[in-house]
Write a protein that holds these residues in place. Structure first.
Motif, mmCIF file in Angstrom:
data_model
loop_
_atom_site.group_PDB
_atom_site.id
_atom_site.type_symbol
_atom_site.label_atom_id
_atom_site.label_comp_id
_atom_site.label_asym_id
_atom_site.label_seq_id
_atom_site.Cartn_x
_atom_site.Cartn_y
_atom_site.Cartn_z
ATOM 1 N N PRO A 284 0.943 -1.256 -0.055
ATOM 2 C CA PRO A 284 -0.143 0.085 -0.066
ATOM 3 C C PRO A 284 0.713 1.151 -0.007
ATOM 4 C CG PRO A 284 0.064 -0.864 2.074
ATOM 5 C CD PRO A 284 0.619 -1.982 1.257
ATOM 6 N N ALA A 285 0.295 2.565 -0.406
ATOM 7 C CA ALA A 285 0.993 3.779 -0.330
ATOM 8 C C ALA A 285 0.888 4.178 1.100
ATOM 9 C CB ALA A 285 0.366 4.576 -1.209
ATOM 10 N N THR A 286 2.174 4.509 1.565
ATOM 11 C CA THR A 286 2.257 5.213 3.057
ATOM 12 C C THR A 286 3.016 6.447 2.957
ATOM 13 O OG1 THR A 286 4.294 3.695 3.293
ATOM 14 C CG2 THR A 286 2.247 3.100 3.995
ATOM 15 N N THR A 287 2.673 7.412 3.598
ATOM 16 C CA THR A 287 3.232 8.568 4.126
ATOM 17 C C THR A 287 4.094 8.566 5.356
ATOM 18 O OG1 THR A 287 1.911 9.833 2.654
ATOM 19 C CG2 THR A 287 3.068 11.229 4.342
ATOM 20 N N THR A 288 5.264 8.702 5.523
ATOM 21 C CA THR A 288 6.156 8.697 6.720
ATOM 22 C C THR A 288 6.664 9.997 6.823
ATOM 23 O OG1 THR A 288 6.780 6.353 6.618
ATOM 24 C CG2 THR A 288 7.883 7.816 8.068
ATOM 25 N N PHE A 289 6.263 10.803 7.986
ATOM 26 C CA PHE A 289 6.686 12.055 8.322
ATOM 27 C C PHE A 289 7.483 12.134 9.776
ATOM 28 C CE2 PHE A 289 2.226 11.516 9.280
ATOM 29 C CZ PHE A 289 1.986 12.051 10.584
ATOM 30 N N THR A 290 8.180 13.249 9.635
ATOM 31 C CA THR A 290 8.978 13.202 11.120
ATOM 32 C C THR A 290 8.399 14.261 11.822
ATOM 33 O OG1 THR A 290 10.522 14.570 9.845
ATOM 34 C CG2 THR A 290 11.121 12.389 9.948
ATOM 35 N N ARG A 291 8.858 14.363 12.947
ATOM 36 C CA ARG A 291 8.213 15.433 13.885
ATOM 37 C C ARG A 291 9.225 15.364 15.196
ATOM 38 N NH1 ARG A 291 3.026 12.389 16.805
ATOM 39 N NH2 ARG A 291 4.147 10.574 17.107
ATOM 40 N N PRO A 292 9.199 15.966 16.255
ATOM 41 C CA PRO A 292 10.050 15.928 17.678
ATOM 42 C C PRO A 292 9.526 14.381 18.118
ATOM 43 C CG PRO A 292 9.066 18.035 17.430
ATOM 44 C CD PRO A 292 8.420 17.522 16.375
ATOM 45 N N GLY A 293 10.310 13.786 18.282
ATOM 46 C CA GLY A 293 9.997 12.141 18.611
ATOM 47 C C GLY A 293 9.910 11.292 17.581
ATOM 48 N N PRO A 294 9.132 10.087 17.601
ATOM 49 C CA PRO A 294 9.172 9.174 16.675
ATOM 50 C C PRO A 294 8.611 9.463 15.375
ATOM 51 C CG PRO A 294 8.442 8.323 18.822
ATOM 52 C CD PRO A 294 8.604 9.734 18.657
ATOM 53 N N SER A 295 9.122 9.080 14.097
ATOM 54 C CA SER A 295 8.415 9.379 12.995
ATOM 55 C C SER A 295 6.950 8.756 12.985
ATOM 56 C CB SER A 295 9.070 9.056 11.866
ATOM 57 O OG SER A 295 9.253 7.534 11.879
ATOM 58 N N VAL A 296 5.982 9.111 12.153
ATOM 59 C CA VAL A 296 4.767 8.468 12.117
ATOM 60 C C VAL A 296 4.436 7.911 10.607
ATOM 61 C CG1 VAL A 296 2.336 8.977 12.330
ATOM 62 C CG2 VAL A 296 3.619 10.037 13.882
ATOM 63 N N THR A 297 3.866 6.877 10.639
ATOM 64 C CA THR A 297 3.833 6.195 9.345
ATOM 65 C C THR A 297 2.060 6.240 9.128
ATOM 66 O OG1 THR A 297 5.435 4.790 9.150
ATOM 67 C CG2 THR A 297 3.737 4.219 7.896
ATOM 68 N N LEU A 298 1.717 7.032 8.005
ATOM 69 C CA LEU A 298 0.190 7.093 7.792
ATOM 70 C C LEU A 298 -0.082 6.244 6.486
ATOM 71 C CD1 LEU A 298 -2.612 8.587 8.382
ATOM 72 C CD2 LEU A 298 -1.669 10.051 6.429
ATOM 73 N N SER A 299 -0.972 5.319 6.634
ATOM 74 C CA SER A 299 -1.347 4.372 5.643
ATOM 75 C C SER A 299 -2.917 4.669 5.191
ATOM 76 C CB SER A 299 -1.066 2.656 5.927
ATOM 77 O OG SER A 299 -1.648 2.506 6.977
ATOM 78 N N GLY A 300 -3.289 4.588 3.910
ATOM 79 C CA GLY A 300 -4.629 4.883 3.629
ATOM 80 C C GLY A 300 -5.302 3.566 3.391
ATOM 81 N N ASN A 301 -6.508 3.632 3.328
ATOM 82 C CA ASN A 301 -7.349 2.226 3.147
ATOM 83 C C ASN A 301 -7.826 2.450 1.802
ATOM 84 O OD1 ASN A 301 -8.946 -0.069 3.870
ATOM 85 N ND2 ASN A 301 -10.841 1.252 3.767
ATOM 86 N N ARG A 302 -7.729 0.983 0.975
ATOM 87 C CA ARG A 302 -8.232 1.180 -0.555
ATOM 88 C C ARG A 302 -9.352 0.395 -0.541
ATOM 89 N NH1 ARG A 302 -3.558 -2.101 -3.277
ATOM 90 N NH2 ARG A 302 -2.502 -0.455 -2.398
ATOM 91 N N GLY A 303 -10.281 0.117 0.811
ATOM 92 C CA GLY A 303 -11.187 -0.506 0.583
ATOM 93 C C GLY A 303 -10.865 -1.982 1.051
ATOM 94 N N VAL A 304 -10.204 -2.627 -0.176
ATOM 95 C CA VAL A 304 -9.932 -4.350 0.328
ATOM 96 C C VAL A 304 -8.761 -4.687 -0.420
ATOM 97 C CG1 VAL A 304 -11.400 -5.218 -1.328
ATOM 98 C CG2 VAL A 304 -10.685 -6.595 0.722
ATOM 99 N N SER A 305 -7.885 -3.864 -1.404
ATOM 100 C CA SER A 305 -7.130 -4.289 -2.219
ATOM 101 C C SER A 305 -7.471 -5.490 -3.013
ATOM 102 C CB SER A 305 -5.937 -4.715 -1.613
ATOM 103 O OG SER A 305 -4.781 -5.151 -2.561
ATOM 104 N N ASN A 306 -6.858 -6.310 -3.603
ATOM 105 C CA ASN A 306 -7.527 -7.301 -4.223
ATOM 106 C C ASN A 306 -7.560 -8.629 -3.266
ATOM 107 O OD1 ASN A 306 -7.977 -9.258 -6.184
ATOM 108 N ND2 ASN A 306 -6.817 -8.400 -7.698
ATOM 109 N N LEU A 307 -8.593 -9.243 -3.190
ATOM 110 C CA LEU A 307 -8.558 -10.244 -2.170
ATOM 111 C C LEU A 307 -7.706 -11.389 -2.634
ATOM 112 C CD1 LEU A 307 -12.520 -10.335 -1.410
ATOM 113 C CD2 LEU A 307 -10.725 -9.798 0.011
#
Length: 381
Positions: A284-307
């Protein structure tokens, strides 16, 4: 299952619905005509019916079991009478979103286009699987997909905001598909939802939205938002406000409104991640961004992908154990080295420490709440 000139359908007109007779299409080259036998009502369907989403389909419904009534030329491997389910989200063709931009399952006959058939979105169902339970195939796969995404961040605690079907499924499945020792905290909106989860998912910690959240979590936190998409940003903001830098991963399973942003994640395009996950194969596509402290990974929901890709994705995306784990008896602040990852199933007679409450046996898997089936019309033949 005869093919008649017309069939009954629950047709929406604005925010109201009527049962109507509509023309029955003939399947063409590569197409299948299905007869739904049991269909459930998803929160997304409700949003469409309320007008909260602009999906154009006049018939909603994307979770259910069906039988093939007729198979067009070039549909090798399919025959009338076969029992199937349909992945509603095409990974490579945005023009096929079952119940969103093509007519859905709340009707007696449903045409599945050649693009979806060629893409492997129609799969067989075992005959002994009850029809009502078969409606859980899609939400079950969505939850597994979300847990695979969150596992890459190796969280100590999973916080689930939303106590509907997908929220309870996530809480139920997290020890199996995230980590056996993960702490699961479910944030509820109502007392009734809290009581249901306490009774049926005893290994989870259940709290109300107004309760302090920080004392309930240990270590790093992954956030899974299973509310309707209008509640996603408030849920993210409430969790970040309560837990701050402890949040290392976010997955908005219920989606996000168009152009959604939050000042607590400056520069992060929540809607952009969602749109990046509306198609394409694993990963899946993800976005990882930094901030003070640990980085955060944001993943999006595509519904179900291909079963059919989900099972194949399980091996390369198997959870990797974090370097340390919270001690199951002494609580937060006391840590021990994690064992090497071992994804084999434990022997059924071998005891292991799971952090579950006394009296809970790992083999006991309570059923999630029943889905809401159609009312007023029988969708069978």
């Amino acid at each position: 299952m005869p093919i008649t000139a017309t069939h009954r359908a629950i047709v929406r007109h604005g925010t109201t619905c009527r049962i109507e007779e509509v023309p029955t299409p003939d399947p063409g080259e590569g197409e299948l005509l299905l007869a739904p036998e049991h269909v459930s009502l998803c929160g997304t369907d409700i949003q469409i019916l309320r007008g909260d989403r602009d999906d154009p389909s006049s018939v909603v419904g994307h979770e259910g079991a069906a039988r093939i009534v007729a198979a067009g030329p070039g549909t090798d491997g399919f025959a009338p009478g076969d029992r199937v389910f349909v992945n509603p989200t095409h990974p490579g063709d945005p023009s096929f979103l079952l119940g969103h931009n093509v007519p859905g399952l709340f009707q007696q006959r449903v045409l599945i286009g050649a693009s979806a058939v060629r893409g492997g979105l129609v799969s067989s169902l075992p005959e002994d699987l009850p029809a009502a339970r078969a409606t859980l195939v899609e939400p079950y796969a969505v939850v597994r997909y979300a847990l695979f995404c969150l596992a890459t961040s190796a969280p100590d605690t999973l916080v689930v905001r939303g106590d509907g079907l997908t929220g309870n499924l996530a809480a139920l499945l997290a020890p199996r598909f995230l980590f056996p020792t993960v702490r699961v905290v479910v944030v509820h909106r109502t007392e009734a939802g809290l009581e249901w989860t306490q009774a049926h998912v005893p290994h989870a910690v259940s709290v109300l939205a107004d309760d302090p959240l920080a004392p309930q979590v240990t270590g790093s936190v992954a956030l899974l938002v299973t509310t309707h998409r209008g509640g996603t940003v408030p849920a993210v903001e409430a969790t970040l406000t309560a837990l701050g830098e402890r949040v290392v991963a976010i997955h908005p399973l219920g989606g996000v409104p168009p152009r959604a942003t939050t000042s607590l994640l400056p520069g992060v395009d929540l809607d952009g991640v969602r749109r990046a996950n509306t198609g394409g194969p694993w990963p899946p596509a993800t976005t990882t961004f930094t901030r003070p402290g640990p980085s955060v990974t944001l993943s999006g929901n595509r519904g179900v992908s291909n079963l059919q890709l989900l099972a194949a994705a399980e091996a390369p995306c198997a959870p990797t154990a974090p370097p340390t784990r919270p001690h199951p008896r002494h609580g937060p602040g006391t840590r021990r080295p994690a064992p090497q990852p071992d994804h084999r199933r434990p022997h059924p007679h071998r005891r292991r420490r799971t952090g579950r409450p006394p009296g809970h046996h790992p083999g006991q898997r309570p059923r999630p709440p029943a889905r809401t089936a159609t009312a007023g019309v029988r969708l069978g033949a």
